[in-house]
Scaffold this active site. Sequence first.
Site, PDB file in Angstrom:
ATOM      1  CG  ASN A   1       2.208  10.993   9.848  1.00 39.01           C
ATOM      2  OD1 ASN A   1       1.474  11.986   9.833  1.00 39.01           O
ATOM      3  ND2 ASN A   1       1.956   9.899   9.111  1.00 39.01           N
TER       4      ASN A   1
ATOM      5  CG  ASP B   1       1.347  -3.726  13.317  1.00 41.32           C
ATOM      6  OD1 ASP B   1       0.878  -2.680  13.831  1.00 41.32           O
ATOM      7  OD2 ASP B   1       0.699  -4.780  13.244  1.00 41.32           O
TER       8      ASP B   1
ATOM      9  CE  LYS C   1      -3.617   2.363   2.622  1.00 40.14           C
ATOM     10  NZ  LYS C   1      -4.386   2.443   3.867  1.00 40.14           N
TER      11      LYS C   1
ATOM     12  CE1 TYR D   1      -6.494  10.382  17.139  1.00 39.80           C
ATOM     13  CE2 TYR D   1      -7.749  12.390  17.544  1.00 39.80           C
ATOM     14  CZ  TYR D   1      -6.783  11.708  16.827  1.00 39.80           C
ATOM     15  OH  TYR D   1      -6.089  12.348  15.816  1.00 39.80           O
TER      16      TYR D   1
ATOM     17  CE  LYS E   1      -2.885  11.223  17.724  1.00 40.74           C
ATOM     18  NZ  LYS E   1      -1.759  11.297  16.776  1.00 40.74           N
TER      19      LYS E   1
ATOM     20  CB  SER F   1      -0.239  15.877  19.278  1.00 38.91           C
ATOM     21  OG  SER F   1      -1.292  15.846  20.211  1.00 38.91           O
TER      22      SER F   1
HETATM   23  N1  NAP Z   1      -6.467  14.084   9.372  1.00 37.97           N
HETATM   24  C1  NAP Z   1      -6.705  14.907  10.370  1.00 37.97           C
HETATM   25  O1  NAP Z   1      -7.652  15.711  10.336  1.00 37.97           O
HETATM   26  C2  NAP Z   1      -5.835  14.915  11.588  1.00 37.97           C
HETATM   27  C3  NAP Z   1      -6.099  15.842  12.603  1.00 37.97           C
HETATM   28  C4  NAP Z   1      -5.311  15.841  13.753  1.00 37.97           C
HETATM   29  C5  NAP Z   1      -4.279  14.939  13.862  1.00 37.97           C
HETATM   30  N2  NAP Z   1      -4.044  14.030  12.876  1.00 37.97           N
HETATM   31  C6  NAP Z   1      -2.951  13.071  13.073  1.00 37.97           C
HETATM   32  O2  NAP Z   1      -2.163  13.023  11.896  1.00 37.97           O
HETATM   33  C7  NAP Z   1      -1.538  11.747  11.788  1.00 37.97           C
HETATM   34  C8  NAP Z   1      -1.696  11.225  10.378  1.00 37.97           C
HETATM   35  O3  NAP Z   1      -3.075  11.046  10.141  1.00 37.97           O
HETATM   36  P1  NAP Z   1      -3.716  10.983   8.672  1.00 37.97           P
HETATM   37  O4  NAP Z   1      -4.820  11.982   8.676  1.00 37.97           O
HETATM   38  O5  NAP Z   1      -2.672  11.036   7.643  1.00 37.97           O
HETATM   39  O6  NAP Z   1      -4.400   9.519   8.749  1.00 37.97           O
HETATM   40  P2  NAP Z   1      -4.426   8.300   7.701  1.00 37.97           P
HETATM   41  O7  NAP Z   1      -4.680   8.789   6.329  1.00 37.97           O
HETATM   42  O8  NAP Z   1      -5.373   7.308   8.287  1.00 37.97           O
HETATM   43  O9  NAP Z   1      -2.929   7.731   7.791  1.00 37.97           O
HETATM   44  C9  NAP Z   1      -2.510   7.114   8.970  1.00 37.97           C
HETATM   45  C10 NAP Z   1      -1.248   6.344   8.721  1.00 37.97           C
HETATM   46  O10 NAP Z   1      -0.921   5.657   9.939  1.00 37.97           O
HETATM   47  C11 NAP Z   1      -0.728   4.295   9.631  1.00 37.97           C
HETATM   48  N3  NAP Z   1      -1.014   3.392  10.743  1.00 37.97           N
HETATM   49  C12 NAP Z   1      -2.150   3.208  11.427  1.00 37.97           C
HETATM   50  N4  NAP Z   1      -2.002   2.219  12.322  1.00 37.97           N
HETATM   51  C13 NAP Z   1      -0.724   1.769  12.198  1.00 37.97           C
HETATM   52  C14 NAP Z   1       0.030   0.745  12.830  1.00 37.97           C
HETATM   53  N5  NAP Z   1      -0.500  -0.062  13.766  1.00 37.97           N
HETATM   54  N6  NAP Z   1       1.314   0.576  12.465  1.00 37.97           N
HETATM   55  C15 NAP Z   1       1.867   1.349  11.506  1.00 37.97           C
HETATM   56  N7  NAP Z   1       1.197   2.306  10.847  1.00 37.97           N
HETATM   57  C16 NAP Z   1      -0.087   2.509  11.202  1.00 37.97           C
HETATM   58  C17 NAP Z   1      -1.679   4.023   8.480  1.00 37.97           C
HETATM   59  O11 NAP Z   1      -1.346   2.794   7.850  1.00 37.97           O
HETATM   60  P3  NAP Z   1      -2.425   1.990   6.937  1.00 37.97           P
HETATM   61  O12 NAP Z   1      -2.480   2.719   5.647  1.00 37.97           O
HETATM   62  O13 NAP Z   1      -1.814   0.618   6.853  1.00 37.97           O
HETATM   63  O14 NAP Z   1      -3.713   2.023   7.685  1.00 37.97           O
HETATM   64  C18 NAP Z   1      -1.415   5.268   7.633  1.00 37.97           C
HETATM   65  O15 NAP Z   1      -0.203   5.152   6.924  1.00 37.97           O
HETATM   66  C19 NAP Z   1      -2.177  10.864  12.870  1.00 37.97           C
HETATM   67  O16 NAP Z   1      -1.297  10.757  13.966  1.00 37.97           O
HETATM   68  C20 NAP Z   1      -3.425  11.641  13.269  1.00 37.97           C
HETATM   69  O17 NAP Z   1      -3.823  11.390  14.603  1.00 37.97           O
HETATM   70  C21 NAP Z   1      -4.778  14.004  11.740  1.00 37.97           C
END
Ligand code: NAP
Length: 300
Positions: A94, A67, A51, A170, A174, A143
Amino acid sequence: MPTTDEVVRDLDLTGRTALVTGVSAGLGVETARALTSVGARVLGAARDLGKAKAALDGLDVELVELDLADLASVRACAETVLELAPSLNVLVNNAGVMAPPLLRTAQGFELQLGTNHLGHFLLTRLLEPALVAGAPARVVNVSSRGHLRAGLDLDDPHWHTRPYDKWKAYGQSKTANVLFTVELERRWGPAGVHAYALHPGVIMTELSRHLTEADLAALSSGARPGGGQLTLVDVPTGAATQVWAATTPELEGRGGLYLEDCAIAGPTPGDGSAGYAPWAVDPEVARRLWEWSEREVGLV
Ligand SMILES: NC(=O)c1ccc[n+]([C@@H]2O[C@H](COP(=O)([O-])OP(=O)(O)OC[C@H]3O[C@@H](n4cnc5c(N)ncnc54)[C@H](OP(=O)(O)O)[C@@H]3O)[C@@H](O)[C@H]2O)c1
């Protein structure tokens, strides 16, 4: 709000090495792209390498399996990274998971605290020799404003006795990201390894995969928990603050900071709109979290 490209526009990161976790979706992919675009060597960690390869779409990123929900995988990843990059200048913690039902990691941790905090805690600790060798180095802990929903409950961190609340869990995970940043800076700052925590903004990514129809309806109505409106931004804007944390000369020599909108943020005004919660920067709680985390992941 600047985009990632605007953040790195005048930088040359040739000779710098970064590790970004979660490069198979969302902000991690964009962070890796922005860092490579100005010459950094980027290692990308993901649990699903196929992926990640597809998501990175030909970018020059060296993939490592990780993981975070299994400490054996975290240890194997750290070992590989130490071999590939004995000197590491940037670690962007991240990867993350948001608001799933009550699930547990391989070691029985609640999934959000286990993935978002404990997995990254162990990874960071095991990479200490590379980060110290790469100093001045930076650890960037992604965070969320969601940390304003809950502090840390070290009496029942894994939700064995209290009723599980996916948003509070969550928030707790965070909050742990910010507390980890505070203690990391205290311990490693003098060695030139500085730590930052940040809220990226609100971005539609795969992070919403566990949300219910009702959660999504609330989000798309723009209502913010605690009142007010949510402002959605695109991925290059959302990833900009973590890229800024990882690269801006403005932060040289300082750390232990909470960032938003490519700037240093202050305490929350209390309406959920911005800033950090008092419980996320308490130095005594930060020290207790560090010591508890060490025991949880088997470092002591
Ligand atoms: N998007 C927002 O609005 C937002 C707001 C505040 C904070 N954040 C923070 O930003 C960060 C990135 O989020 P995103 O929005 O980019 O989310 P995303 O699109 O869901 O991407 C999350 C990433 O983390 C990986 N992941 C999840 N569980 C894992 C595990 N057990 N081991 C290794 N990798 C794992 C996922 O892998 P898979 O592809 O295999 O699932 C994916 O690569 C997170 O920490 C989130 O809390 C995001």
